[in-house]
Write an enzyme that holds these catalytic residues in place. Structure first.
Site, PDB file in Angstrom:
ATOM      1  N   CYS A  93      -8.610   2.249   4.981  1.00 52.77           N
ATOM      2  CA  CYS A  93      -8.914   0.825   4.837  1.00 52.77           C
ATOM      3  C   CYS A  93     -10.024   0.341   5.771  1.00 52.77           C
ATOM      4  O   CYS A  93     -11.184   0.640   5.535  1.00 52.77           O
ATOM      5  CB  CYS A  93      -7.637   0.006   4.958  1.00 52.77           C
ATOM      6  SG  CYS A  93      -7.802  -1.629   4.204  1.00 52.77           S
ATOM      7  N   HIS A 188      -2.736   2.490   2.539  1.00 53.66           N
ATOM      8  CA  HIS A 188      -1.779   2.563   3.632  1.00 53.66           C
ATOM      9  C   HIS A 188      -0.494   3.064   2.974  1.00 53.66           C
ATOM     10  O   HIS A 188      -0.492   3.560   1.884  1.00 53.66           O
ATOM     11  CB  HIS A 188      -1.507   1.184   4.228  1.00 53.66           C
ATOM     12  CG  HIS A 188      -2.705   0.469   4.737  1.00 53.66           C
ATOM     13  ND1 HIS A 188      -3.163   0.613   6.016  1.00 53.66           N
ATOM     14  CD2 HIS A 188      -3.519  -0.441   4.150  1.00 53.66           C
ATOM     15  CE1 HIS A 188      -4.218  -0.178   6.205  1.00 53.66           C
ATOM     16  NE2 HIS A 188      -4.452  -0.825   5.082  1.00 53.66           N
TER      17      HIS A 188
HETATM   18  N1  GLN Z   1     -10.230  -6.114   7.292  1.00 54.66           N
HETATM   19  C1  GLN Z   1     -10.462  -5.311   6.124  1.00 54.66           C
HETATM   20  C2  GLN Z   1     -10.272  -6.078   4.851  1.00 54.66           C
HETATM   21  O1  GLN Z   1      -9.540  -7.029   4.803  1.00 54.66           O
HETATM   22  C3  GLN Z   1      -9.556  -4.087   6.157  1.00 54.66           C
HETATM   23  C4  GLN Z   1      -8.111  -4.401   6.049  1.00 54.66           C
HETATM   24  C5  GLN Z   1      -7.193  -3.242   6.279  1.00 54.66           C
HETATM   25  O2  GLN Z   1      -7.516  -2.329   7.028  1.00 54.66           O
HETATM   26  N2  GLN Z   1      -6.015  -3.305   5.676  1.00 54.66           N
HETATM   27  O3  GLN Z   1     -10.848  -5.749   3.841  1.00 54.66           O
END
Ligand code: GLN
Length: 241
Positions: A93, A188
């Site tokens: 992510c 995740h």
């Molecule tokens: N901040 C990034 C987004 O919202 C990644 C989020 C995350 O790692 N879950 O796209």
């Protein structure tokens, strides 16, 4: 012989139990008698990537990504060489986005490591869902996504085709990137506990990079595969909750 994992910025990039990926690799190595060491890297120390068999970058909020950006840039050259030389890297992510050219937010742009030719732009809504992918080698991969960014991967090979969920950008039907020995994904879950074939693939890449036999002793995956199947049945095969 000891395998070594570098966990980058565990204090900032660790959303939705991403540490579970490290625990999974560690346990699956130990169950096979492979010695393993996990080093937490906070970015103030100089580390030698060539000492490591796996580098892990987890997910983080936009704010946390901004906080690690500068520290990460200090390692840009070393991480790029590590990847180009076949080093194994798993990025989830926020970590995935940071491997690309940039992550464009409403009011500013976070420059990335430019290891992957991918670009990310924040969208108006968040893409939140359980996810099921189809991967040519491992069959289904399951996980959970929650991101505002939409990632465009150009000519890169995706990790999988989206069977359920949004994936890279919610429009092109693909998720993640596989590049050399890098696996980058929005998933995740954490990802590895419920995808034992993918976990063992990562361990095999780690061993191959060390020039060691990548034959892994089989272990009983019943619990992991039951958890995996539950998600596939629920979201793809239409089984009631
Ligand atoms: N901040 C990034 C987004 O919202 C990644 C989020 C995350 O790692 N879950 O796209």
């Amino acid at each position: 012989m000891k395998l070594k994992i570098a966990h980058l910025y565990p204090d900032l990039l660790n959303l939705y139990g991403d540490i579970g990926n490290i625990t999974t690799i560690k346990k699956r190595c130990e169950w096979r008698g492979l010695e393993i060491q996990v080093d937490s890297v906070y970015g103030n120390e100089k580390i030698h990537f060539t000492d490591y068999d796996l580098v892990f970058l987890g997910g983080g909020s936009d704010r946390e990504q901004l906080l690690v950006r500068d520290k990460l840039m200090l390692m840009k050259k070393e991480i790029s060489s590590y990847v180009e030389d076949g080093g194994v890297l798993l990025a989830v992510c926020g970590g995935y986005q940071l491997l690309g050219s940039y992550y464009k937010l409403e009011n500013e742009t976070i420059q990335g490591l430019e290891i992957l030719n991918i670009q990310t732009e924040v969208g108006k809504t968040r893409l939140i869902s359980d996810v099921v992918l189809e991967n040519d080698e491992f069959g289904t991969i399951v996980g959970f996504e929650n991101h505002g960014g939409r990632t465009y991967i150009n000519d890169h090979k995706p990790l999988g085709k989206v069977l359920y969920g949004n994936g890279n950008n919610g429009t092109d039907g693909y998720e993640g990137v596989v590049y050399k020995n890098v696996i980058a994904t929005y998933l995740h879950g954490s990802l590895l506990p419920k995808n034992p074939l993918l976990s063992d693939h990562i361990i095999k890449m780690m061993l191959e990079q060390r020039g060691l036999s990548a034959e892994l002793e089989p272990i009983d995956n019943k619990l992991e595969l039951d958890a995996h199947k539950y998600i596939v049945d629920r979201f793809v095969n239409g089984r009631k909750k």
